[in-house]
Design a protein around this motif. Structure first.
Motif, PDB file in Angstrom:
ATOM      1  N   ALA A 171     -20.958  22.715  69.722  1.00 45.06           N
ATOM      2  CA  ALA A 171     -20.329  23.106  70.983  1.00 45.06           C
ATOM      3  C   ALA A 171     -20.803  22.221  72.131  1.00 45.06           C
ATOM      4  N   THR A 172     -22.089  21.849  72.129  1.00 43.49           N
ATOM      5  CA  THR A 172     -22.627  20.974  73.167  1.00 43.49           C
ATOM      6  C   THR A 172     -21.992  19.589  73.090  1.00 43.49           C
ATOM      7  N   ALA A 173     -21.751  19.105  71.868  1.00 40.59           N
ATOM      8  CA  ALA A 173     -21.109  17.792  71.696  1.00 40.59           C
ATOM      9  C   ALA A 173     -19.704  17.796  72.286  1.00 40.59           C
ATOM     10  N   VAL A 174     -18.956  18.873  72.068  1.00 42.99           N
ATOM     11  CA  VAL A 174     -17.613  18.978  72.643  1.00 42.99           C
ATOM     12  C   VAL A 174     -17.694  19.026  74.163  1.00 42.99           C
ATOM     13  N   SER A 175     -18.653  19.775  74.692  1.00 36.15           N
ATOM     14  CA  SER A 175     -18.824  19.859  76.146  1.00 36.15           C
ATOM     15  C   SER A 175     -19.199  18.509  76.745  1.00 36.15           C
ATOM     16  N   PHE A 198      -9.728  18.100  84.470  1.00 37.43           N
ATOM     17  CA  PHE A 198      -8.486  17.981  83.697  1.00 37.43           C
ATOM     18  C   PHE A 198      -8.614  18.565  82.298  1.00 37.43           C
ATOM     19  N   LEU A 199      -9.803  18.465  81.700  1.00 37.19           N
ATOM     20  CA  LEU A 199      -9.988  18.989  80.344  1.00 37.19           C
ATOM     21  C   LEU A 199     -10.459  20.438  80.331  1.00 37.19           C
ATOM     22  N   ASN A 200     -10.529  21.068  81.481  1.00 33.60           N
ATOM     23  CA  ASN A 200     -10.912  22.481  81.517  1.00 33.60           C
ATOM     24  C   ASN A 200      -9.744  23.382  81.123  1.00 33.60           C
ATOM     25  N   ALA A 201      -8.613  23.184  81.775  1.00 28.92           N
ATOM     26  CA  ALA A 201      -7.364  23.919  81.485  1.00 28.92           C
ATOM     27  C   ALA A 201      -7.460  25.417  81.719  1.00 28.92           C
ATOM     28  N   GLY A 202      -8.596  25.915  82.201  1.00 30.86           N
ATOM     29  CA  GLY A 202      -8.707  27.310  82.588  1.00 30.86           C
ATOM     30  C   GLY A 202      -9.079  28.258  81.467  1.00 30.86           C
ATOM     31  N   ASN A 231      -3.253  20.608  73.068  1.00 31.60           N
ATOM     32  CA  ASN A 231      -2.988  21.807  73.871  1.00 31.60           C
ATOM     33  C   ASN A 231      -3.655  21.711  75.236  1.00 31.60           C
ATOM     34  N   THR A 232      -4.895  21.224  75.251  1.00 32.80           N
ATOM     35  CA  THR A 232      -5.636  21.103  76.505  1.00 32.80           C
ATOM     36  C   THR A 232      -4.957  20.137  77.464  1.00 32.80           C
ATOM     37  N   LEU A 233      -4.531  18.991  76.955  1.00 38.89           N
ATOM     38  CA  LEU A 233      -3.892  17.981  77.801  1.00 38.89           C
ATOM     39  C   LEU A 233      -2.560  18.481  78.350  1.00 38.89           C
ATOM     40  N   ILE A 234      -1.778  19.164  77.525  1.00 41.36           N
ATOM     41  CA  ILE A 234      -0.471  19.666  77.967  1.00 41.36           C
ATOM     42  C   ILE A 234      -0.636  20.730  79.044  1.00 41.36           C
ATOM     43  N   ILE A 235      -1.513  21.694  78.798  1.00 44.77           N
ATOM     44  CA  ILE A 235      -1.712  22.778  79.765  1.00 44.77           C
ATOM     45  C   ILE A 235      -2.311  22.233  81.064  1.00 44.77           C
ATOM     46  N   SER A 236      -3.254  21.306  80.955  1.00 43.36           N
ATOM     47  CA  SER A 236      -3.839  20.703  82.158  1.00 43.36           C
ATOM     48  C   SER A 236      -2.802  19.907  82.940  1.00 43.36           C
ATOM     49  N   ASP A 239      -4.694  27.297  72.373  1.00 50.04           N
ATOM     50  CA  ASP A 239      -6.122  27.143  72.084  1.00 50.04           C
ATOM     51  C   ASP A 239      -6.604  25.819  72.675  1.00 50.04           C
ATOM     52  N   ILE A 240      -7.535  25.875  73.613  1.00 49.21           N
ATOM     53  CA  ILE A 240      -7.997  24.693  74.337  1.00 49.21           C
ATOM     54  C   ILE A 240      -9.461  24.421  74.020  1.00 49.21           C
ATOM     55  N   LEU A 241     -10.002  23.337  74.590  1.00 46.97           N
ATOM     56  CA  LEU A 241     -11.378  22.950  74.307  1.00 46.97           C
ATOM     57  C   LEU A 241     -12.376  24.035  74.697  1.00 46.97           C
ATOM     58  N   ASP A 242     -12.157  24.692  75.828  1.00 47.25           N
ATOM     59  CA  ASP A 242     -13.096  25.714  76.281  1.00 47.25           C
ATOM     60  C   ASP A 242     -13.134  26.913  75.342  1.00 47.25           C
ATOM     61  N   THR A 243     -11.971  27.359  74.877  1.00 53.55           N
ATOM     62  CA  THR A 243     -11.949  28.474  73.928  1.00 53.55           C
ATOM     63  C   THR A 243     -12.526  28.045  72.582  1.00 53.55           C
ATOM     64  N   TYR A 244     -12.333  26.771  72.229  1.00 58.21           N
ATOM     65  CA  TYR A 244     -12.911  26.243  70.994  1.00 58.21           C
ATOM     66  C   TYR A 244     -14.440  26.215  71.083  1.00 58.21           C
ATOM     67  N   ILE A 245     -14.950  25.786  72.249  1.00 54.00           N
ATOM     68  CA  ILE A 245     -16.399  25.775  72.469  1.00 54.00           C
ATOM     69  C   ILE A 245     -16.952  27.194  72.411  1.00 54.00           C
ATOM     70  N   TYR A 246     -16.253  28.127  73.026  1.00 56.56           N
ATOM     71  CA  TYR A 246     -16.687  29.530  73.001  1.00 56.56           C
ATOM     72  C   TYR A 246     -16.716  30.067  71.573  1.00 56.56           C
ATOM     73  N   ARG A 247     -15.699  29.717  70.811  1.00 55.28           N
ATOM     74  CA  ARG A 247     -15.583  30.253  69.451  1.00 55.28           C
ATOM     75  C   ARG A 247     -16.670  29.700  68.527  1.00 55.28           C
ATOM     76  N   ILE A 248     -16.908  28.377  68.590  1.00 54.45           N
ATOM     77  CA  ILE A 248     -17.893  27.790  67.681  1.00 54.45           C
ATOM     78  C   ILE A 248     -19.318  27.926  68.212  1.00 54.45           C
ATOM     79  N   GLY A 249     -19.460  28.006  69.542  1.00 52.90           N
ATOM     80  CA  GLY A 249     -20.787  28.076  70.129  1.00 52.90           C
ATOM     81  C   GLY A 249     -21.306  29.495  70.263  1.00 52.90           C
ATOM     82  N   ILE A 250     -20.568  30.340  70.990  1.00 55.13           N
ATOM     83  CA  ILE A 250     -21.023  31.707  71.239  1.00 55.13           C
ATOM     84  C   ILE A 250     -20.807  32.589  70.019  1.00 55.13           C
ATOM     85  N   GLU A 251     -19.601  32.543  69.445  1.00 60.20           N
ATOM     86  CA  GLU A 251     -19.304  33.405  68.303  1.00 60.20           C
ATOM     87  C   GLU A 251     -19.863  32.842  66.993  1.00 60.20           C
ATOM     88  N   GLY A 252     -19.763  31.530  66.797  1.00 62.53           N
ATOM     89  CA  GLY A 252     -20.192  30.926  65.545  1.00 62.53           C
ATOM     90  C   GLY A 252     -21.634  30.480  65.506  1.00 62.53           C
TER      91      GLY A 252
END
Length: 299
Positions: A268-272, A228-232, A74-79, A249-262
């Motif tokens: 989340a740092t590893a993904v970043s 390129f991997l931000n996708a907004g 999803n991230t690559l396509i949207i970017s 659902d992109i990497l940034d929303t995934y990081i937010y979900r597992i890092g901030i919410e989870g």
């Protein structure tokens, strides 16, 4: 003596340095310190006590997760839609803006095209979601021509294109400034010489204006690849809903979900960290290729 002259010059320009201080502080807090704490990707986070070293544990969890492949796709396509397909539109808009003969109308178009950039994605999302809803203005226009109402915001086949169009609406005028400025910097003597030689407007654009835009185009494209991997995140977060979440659902929303919410800060740092390394690699690779093929790059 040299150090004294430097401090004397800094003291003489202390007002400018004071204005610069908030920017320096921002980059230290939100750019430098996060890089130092990227080591958390290799440690297990604990609110108290030392962090135990776990090696590649979180990276193995990321690449073994079945959801990660879909999120990365999803991230690559949207970017690609926003940073590659949309990129020529900024150049084309700058060319069209330069071709407007009326100075007053040109200024009007510039102001109107720049305004959306200063709106937050919360406001922009509200405007577009209302416009694309079943009772919104877009479906009202479709109904006038006898068409059937479409729920755009829950259609998985259309949501990515909606993100791209919204990004174009917001950024078209602002991101074309650098190209329009490059056009204005072209020496008038080149235009005069071309007109004397009998060149028409299309030939002037092809042989004078476009060559002058090659360097800023290459520079901006290389810099865009770094994101390129931000996708907004802001855009996707505000446009997301349960019906289309799996599609955007992109990497940034995934990081937010597992890092901030989870609360899984290490994961989340590893993904970043993966995002950052890929961004650096893309920028450097594109710079080297551009340097060898065109002779110009980022530096």
């Amino acid at each position: 003596m040299r150090n004294q002259s430097k401090w004397k010059r800094i003291k003489g320009e202390r007002v400018l340095y004071a204005l610069l201080f908030p920017t320096i502080l921002y980059f230290i807090l939100f750019r430098v310190l996060p890089i130092i704490n990227m080591r958390l990707a290799f440690f297990q986070f604990r609110s108290r006590g030392s962090w135990p070293f776990v090696g590649w544990k979180y990276f193995e969890m990321i690449f073994s997760s079945p959801a990660f492949a879909q999120i990365l796709s999803n991230t690559l396509i949207i970017s690609f839609l926003k940073y590659v397909l949309l990129f020529p539109c900024f150049v084309i808009f700058a060319l069209m803006l330069n071709e407007l003969r009326s100075f007053g109308f040109r200024k009007y178009v510039q102001v109107i095209s720049y305004l959306p950039h200063f709106l937050s994605w919360v406001v922009i999302a509200g405007i577009w979601i209302n416009s694309l809803s079943l009772s919104g203005s877009v479906n009202q226009i479709i109904g006038i021509f006898g068409g059937k109402a479409v729920d755009f915001m829950t259609d998985r086949t259309k949501i990515r294109w909606i993100l791209m169009i919204c990004e174009a609406w917001r950024s078209l005028g602002w991101d074309s400034i650098i190209f329009y400025t490059a056009i204005l910097a072209i020496s008038p003597t080149l235009y005069e010489a071309a007109q004397i030689d009998g060149a028409n407007r299309m030939q002037i654009i092809t042989h004078i204006i476009l060559p002058a835009l090659v360097t800023p185009m290459i520079t901006m494209f290389i810099l865009n690849l770094g994101f390129f991997l931000n996708a907004g995140f802001d855009q996707v977060f505000n446009f997301s809903n349960q019906a289309v979440e799996s599609t955007i659902d992109i990497l940034d929303t995934y990081i937010y979900r597992i890092g901030i919410e989870g609360g899984q800060y290490s994961l989340a740092t590893a993904v970043s960290l993966i995002k950052g390394l890929v961004g650096v690699a893309l920028v450097y690779t594109t710079h080297v290729v551009s340097k060898r093929t065109t002779g110009s790059g980022v530096w």
